[in-house]
Write an enzyme that holds these catalytic residues in place. Structure first.
Site, short mmCIF file in Angstrom:
data_model
loop_
_atom_site.label_atom_id
_atom_site.label_comp_id
_atom_site.label_asym_id
_atom_site.label_seq_id
_atom_site.Cartn_x
_atom_site.Cartn_y
_atom_site.Cartn_z
N PRO A 2 132.93 14.52 13.29
CA PRO A 2 133.34 15.70 12.87
C PRO A 2 132.61 16.82 12.67
O PRO A 2 132.38 17.52 13.56
CB PRO A 2 134.52 15.42 12.25
N GLU A 3 132.08 17.05 11.61
CA GLU A 3 131.38 18.33 11.49
C GLU A 3 129.88 18.11 11.67
O GLU A 3 129.44 16.98 11.84
CB GLU A 3 131.72 19.00 10.16
N LYS A 61 128.83 20.64 16.92
CA LYS A 61 129.46 19.32 16.88
C LYS A 61 129.31 18.56 18.19
O LYS A 61 129.83 17.46 18.33
CB LYS A 61 130.94 19.46 16.54
N ARG A 270 146.85 22.91 9.37
CA ARG A 270 146.06 22.03 8.52
C ARG A 270 146.08 22.60 7.12
O ARG A 270 147.09 23.11 6.70
CB ARG A 270 144.66 21.84 9.07
#
Length: 286
Positions: A2-3, A61, A270
């Site tokens: 992810p990040e 990323k 989101r």
DNA sequence: CCTAGAACCTGCGAGC
DNA sequence: TGCTCGCAGGTTCTAG
């Protein structure tokens, strides 16, 4: 995963366990995992075979494994649920195992790309003069990169007719920031996610960048953020930063600064988590 | 050209 | 028990 901090944790694991090993054979178990490799799965495996892996690099990323004696790299993006694991041969295949890379040595381990949602994947690309896979040349440097240009980022913000969280997630402006660390940095900076970027002053940009860097470095120090077994390093271990989150996932819990219940707002399919008191909404919401 | 929103996937937990 | 719905750490395409 992810990040940036989570991807960097993975990169370090690959540097330790995969760098300088020669590929014996690659195996694609799900074609979607190599969809960014335009020439297809057979071409991907054929071109990987026999080459030695160099030292893994990362921007934002994205991470990539250079193939020694070629001008190409294996580019990896983990998407929402991707994992790169170094596993003993005898470990049973994971349910969502998509790609396997065996090595021509006796170390007894193999590299596995596991990805439930298949938003991530591997692909092979030519490198630019900077040693960067050509398809990610448009990705901005990340805030932990010594060559990240704070002033250029500030000027880019001022040119945008957008809002700050969208800008933080725009990988062509600043890379590596995702939904968690955007919310964390905005909470630290006491900025509402819908604040227009056009009105940012240089001190405000500088302070925000400082918080972005602080929260990422803090996460890196404890192995990243993971809420469940999806987000693990190459050894399958989870990070601990979820215990230190100040905003993300804290709907209804008291703000750690002022005690006001934190809110969750739907945002771009989101969520955004924020303190309604510390992070006031901008007066004019467009 | 720019920005906002939907689409791409699978699985899990909550609620009925 | 089993169904439906909402939600999940990201990127990319399309519509306006």
């Amino acid at each position: 995963m992810p990040e940036l901090p989570e991807v960097e944790v993975v990169r370090r694991g690959l540097e330790r366990w995969v760098a300088h090993r020669a590929v014996a054979e690659a195996e694609v178990l799900h074609p979607r995992a190599v969809r960014r490799h335009i020439a297809g799965a057979d071409d991907f495996t054929h071109r990987l075979k026999g080459h030695r892996i160099g030292v893994p690099s990362r921007r934002g990323k994205y991470l990539w494994l250079p193939l020694e004696d070629t001008n190409q790299s294996v580019l990896a993006h983990l998407g929402m649920s991707g994992q790169l694991l170094v596993q003993p041969h005898e470990t049973p295949d994971e349910k969502h195992l998509r790609i396997r890379v065996r090595f021509a040595d006796g170390l007894g381990t193999e590299l596995r790309f596991v990805d439930q949602r298949t938003f991530g994947g591997l692909s092979l690309h030519d490198n630019t003069e900077d040693g960067l896979p050509d398809v990610i040349a448009h990705i901005a440097r990340d805030p932990l990169d010594p060559l990240f240009d704070d002033e250029a980022f500030h000027q880019a913000l001022r040119r945008k007719r957008s809002t700050i969280k969208r800008a933080l997630l725009d990988q062509s402006l600043i890379s590596g920031v995702g939904n968690i660390y955007a919310d964390e940095a905005l909470w630290r900076a006491r900025l509402h996610y819908e604040r227009p970027t056009a009105g940012f002053t240089r001190p405000r940009t500088t302070e925000l960048l400082g918080h972005v860097r602080d929260v990422m470095n803090a996460a890196l120090a404890v192995g990243g953020t993971s809420f469940d077994s999806l987000y693990v390093n190459v050894n399958g271990e989870s990070g601990y930063f979820d215990r230190s989150l100040d905003a993300y996932g804290r709907e209804g819990l008291p703000c750690k600064r002022c005690g006001t219940p934190m809110r969750r707002a739907p945002w771009m399919n989101r969520s955004s988590y924020f303190c309604p008191k510390c992070q006031r909404a901008p007066r004019v919401s467009s």
